[in-house]
Motif scaffolding. Structure first.
Motif, short mmCIF file in Angstrom:
data_model
loop_
_atom_site.label_atom_id
_atom_site.label_comp_id
_atom_site.label_asym_id
_atom_site.label_seq_id
_atom_site.Cartn_x
_atom_site.Cartn_y
_atom_site.Cartn_z
N VAL A 202 0.84 -1.20 0.00
CA VAL A 202 0.00 0.00 0.00
C VAL A 202 0.87 1.25 0.00
O VAL A 202 0.61 2.22 -0.73
CB VAL A 202 -0.95 0.00 1.21
CG1 VAL A 202 -1.74 1.30 1.26
CG2 VAL A 202 -1.90 -1.19 1.14
N ARG A 203 1.94 1.23 0.78
CA ARG A 203 2.82 2.40 0.88
C ARG A 203 3.43 2.76 -0.48
O ARG A 203 3.68 3.94 -0.77
CB ARG A 203 3.93 2.13 1.90
CG ARG A 203 4.84 3.34 2.15
CD ARG A 203 5.99 2.98 3.07
NE ARG A 203 5.51 2.71 4.41
CZ ARG A 203 5.31 3.64 5.33
NH1 ARG A 203 5.50 4.91 5.03
NH2 ARG A 203 4.90 3.30 6.54
N ARG A 204 3.67 1.76 -1.32
CA ARG A 204 4.31 2.01 -2.62
C ARG A 204 3.31 2.49 -3.67
O ARG A 204 3.72 2.91 -4.75
CB ARG A 204 5.02 0.74 -3.09
CG ARG A 204 6.21 0.37 -2.21
CD ARG A 204 6.81 -0.95 -2.59
NE ARG A 204 7.36 -0.95 -3.95
CZ ARG A 204 7.97 -2.00 -4.49
NH1 ARG A 204 8.12 -3.12 -3.80
NH2 ARG A 204 8.43 -1.93 -5.73
N VAL A 205 2.01 2.42 -3.35
CA VAL A 205 0.99 2.81 -4.33
C VAL A 205 0.28 4.10 -3.92
O VAL A 205 0.05 4.99 -4.75
CB VAL A 205 -0.04 1.67 -4.51
CG1 VAL A 205 -1.22 2.13 -5.37
CG2 VAL A 205 0.61 0.44 -5.12
N VAL A 206 -0.06 4.21 -2.65
CA VAL A 206 -0.90 5.31 -2.17
C VAL A 206 -0.03 6.51 -1.80
O VAL A 206 1.06 6.35 -1.23
CB VAL A 206 -1.75 4.84 -0.97
CG1 VAL A 206 -2.60 5.98 -0.43
CG2 VAL A 206 -2.62 3.65 -1.37
N SER A 207 -0.49 7.69 -2.09
CA SER A 207 0.29 8.91 -1.84
C SER A 207 0.43 9.18 -0.34
O SER A 207 -0.39 8.73 0.48
CB SER A 207 -0.38 10.11 -2.51
OG SER A 207 -1.61 10.42 -1.87
N GLU A 208 1.47 9.96 0.00
CA GLU A 208 1.70 10.33 1.39
C GLU A 208 0.50 11.11 1.95
O GLU A 208 0.14 10.94 3.12
CB GLU A 208 2.97 11.18 1.50
CG GLU A 208 4.26 10.41 1.28
CD GLU A 208 4.58 9.50 2.45
OE1 GLU A 208 4.47 9.95 3.61
OE2 GLU A 208 4.92 8.33 2.19
N ARG A 209 -0.09 11.93 1.12
CA ARG A 209 -1.24 12.72 1.59
C ARG A 209 -2.37 11.82 2.05
O ARG A 209 -2.98 12.04 3.11
CB ARG A 209 -1.71 13.64 0.47
CG ARG A 209 -2.91 14.52 0.87
CD ARG A 209 -3.42 15.33 -0.31
NE ARG A 209 -3.89 14.47 -1.38
CZ ARG A 209 -5.10 13.89 -1.39
NH1 ARG A 209 -5.93 14.07 -0.38
NH2 ARG A 209 -5.46 13.14 -2.41
N VAL A 210 -2.66 10.77 1.27
CA VAL A 210 -3.75 9.87 1.63
C VAL A 210 -3.36 9.02 2.84
O VAL A 210 -4.18 8.78 3.73
CB VAL A 210 -4.14 8.99 0.44
CG1 VAL A 210 -5.20 7.98 0.84
CG2 VAL A 210 -4.65 9.86 -0.72
N LEU A 211 -2.11 8.58 2.90
CA LEU A 211 -1.67 7.80 4.05
C LEU A 211 -1.79 8.63 5.33
O LEU A 211 -2.04 8.08 6.43
CB LEU A 211 -0.23 7.34 3.86
CG LEU A 211 0.03 6.33 2.73
CD1 LEU A 211 1.52 6.03 2.63
CD2 LEU A 211 -0.75 5.05 2.94
N GLY A 212 -1.65 9.92 5.20
CA GLY A 212 -1.78 10.79 6.37
C GLY A 212 -3.18 10.81 6.95
O GLY A 212 -3.35 11.13 8.13
N THR A 213 -4.20 10.44 6.16
CA THR A 213 -5.57 10.44 6.67
C THR A 213 -5.79 9.34 7.71
O THR A 213 -6.78 9.38 8.44
CB THR A 213 -6.58 10.26 5.52
OG1 THR A 213 -6.38 8.99 4.89
CG2 THR A 213 -6.41 11.37 4.49
N VAL A 214 -4.89 8.35 7.76
CA VAL A 214 -4.98 7.32 8.80
C VAL A 214 -3.78 7.44 9.74
O VAL A 214 -3.38 6.48 10.39
CB VAL A 214 -5.05 5.90 8.19
CG1 VAL A 214 -6.38 5.71 7.46
CG2 VAL A 214 -3.87 5.63 7.27
N GLY A 215 -3.22 8.64 9.80
CA GLY A 215 -2.16 8.92 10.76
C GLY A 215 -0.84 8.23 10.46
O GLY A 215 -0.02 8.04 11.37
N PHE A 216 -0.61 7.84 9.20
CA PHE A 216 0.61 7.14 8.80
C PHE A 216 0.84 5.88 9.63
O PHE A 216 1.97 5.46 9.86
CB PHE A 216 1.84 8.06 8.91
CG PHE A 216 1.78 9.26 8.01
CD1 PHE A 216 1.97 9.14 6.64
CD2 PHE A 216 1.47 10.51 8.53
CE1 PHE A 216 1.90 10.25 5.81
CE2 PHE A 216 1.40 11.62 7.71
CZ PHE A 216 1.61 11.50 6.33
#
Length: 278
Positions: A202-216
């Protein structure tokens, strides 16, 4: 299960390589006088037919008029049973150039050698491919896995890394997004084992901005997916599959009295459920 495999462009590229490299230049000449009669590009698969093998006359310039007809007979022979099939020409127009894709319908068997023969008058071009065994593969652990839990894909009867490719697909915003996994190691029995965890994909596909919505938080990354599943696609190549150097330099191919790449492979896609994120 029907699917599109990731990373297959590098296999399909040789099928159009001669056209892409030479364009529509009518002055195109064979690579050298000793190249042979024909080039052949394609592969046979245990996943079922039909199979299409592209054939080109190496003495023919790449112009619409010269490529319209291919004066040759193409056969595929099972070297174990002796069954021989005369292949049907399926013509495709590609950027004004006619390409000849010969269709084979016979059932391809594992651990069996096949020979394609292209005959024109007294001349012949031949290539042989050995099919792999049916791949024995399983995924551990059993059942659904957590987002940060390691997944082990065990290829029980594969021991050579060069003859195996694996990618993991995740459902993200509609289509499957594929990530190549190259982390293989040998088990105690010599089999190859691929390892990954869903969060790393998931980390290699989804942007940092979106990952931030679940608190990284990696354990919550999988909650971002369209559904709680991951897909593991593998390709296992036959023991005589051409090396990368051959695909880069067709003059080094094992095609007799010709050029190209001809091989056998096995491929499939496995599905694994992911436990809902906390």
């Amino acid at each position: 299960m029907s699917h599109t495999h990731p990373g297959w462009n590098w296999i399909l590229l040789p099928l159009t390589g001669l056209i892409l490299l030479t364009g529509c230049d009518a002055s195109f000449q064979p690579i050298d006088d000793d190249a042979g009669l024909f080039s052949v590009y394609g592969y046979l698969t245990l996943s079922g037919g039909p199979h299409f093998l592209r054939v080109k006359d190496l003495d023919t310039p790449l112009t619409p008029d010269s490529t319209r007809v291919l004066d040759a007979t193409v056969t595929l022979k099972n070297l174990s049973t002796g069954r021989t099939e005369t292949l049907t020409d399926s013509i495709v127009l590609f950027e004004g150039i006619y390409t000849h894709n010969f269709r084979a319908d016979q059932d391809v068997q594992p651990a069996t050698r096949y020979r394609i023969t292209i005959t024109q008058g007294d001349g012949k071009t031949r290539a042989t491919a050995t099919m792999p065994e049916e791949t024995e593969v399983d995924i551990e652990p059993n059942g659904a896995v957590g987002c940060v839990q390691n997944v082990f894909v065990n290829f029980q009867n594969v021991s050579r890394k060069r003859l195996l490719q694996m990618s993991v697909g995740i459902p993200w915003r509609g289509p499957l997004n594929w990530v190549r996994v190259s982390d293989f190691y040998s088990g105690d029995d010599g089999a190859l084992i691929g390892q990954f965890n869903p969060a790393s994909i998931v980390r290699r596909v989804v942007s940092e901005r979106v990952l931030g919505t679940v608190g990284f938080q990696p354990e919550k990354f999988c909650s971002l997916l369209d559904r709680n599943r991951i897909y593991v696609a593998y390709t296992r190549f036959g023991p005589d599959w051409p090396a990368d150097s051959v695909r880069a330099d067709p003059t080094r191919s094992a095609v007799k009295n010709g050029l190209g790449t001809f091989g056998g492979l096995d491929r499939d896609t496995l599905v694994k459920s992911i436990t809902p994120s906390p």
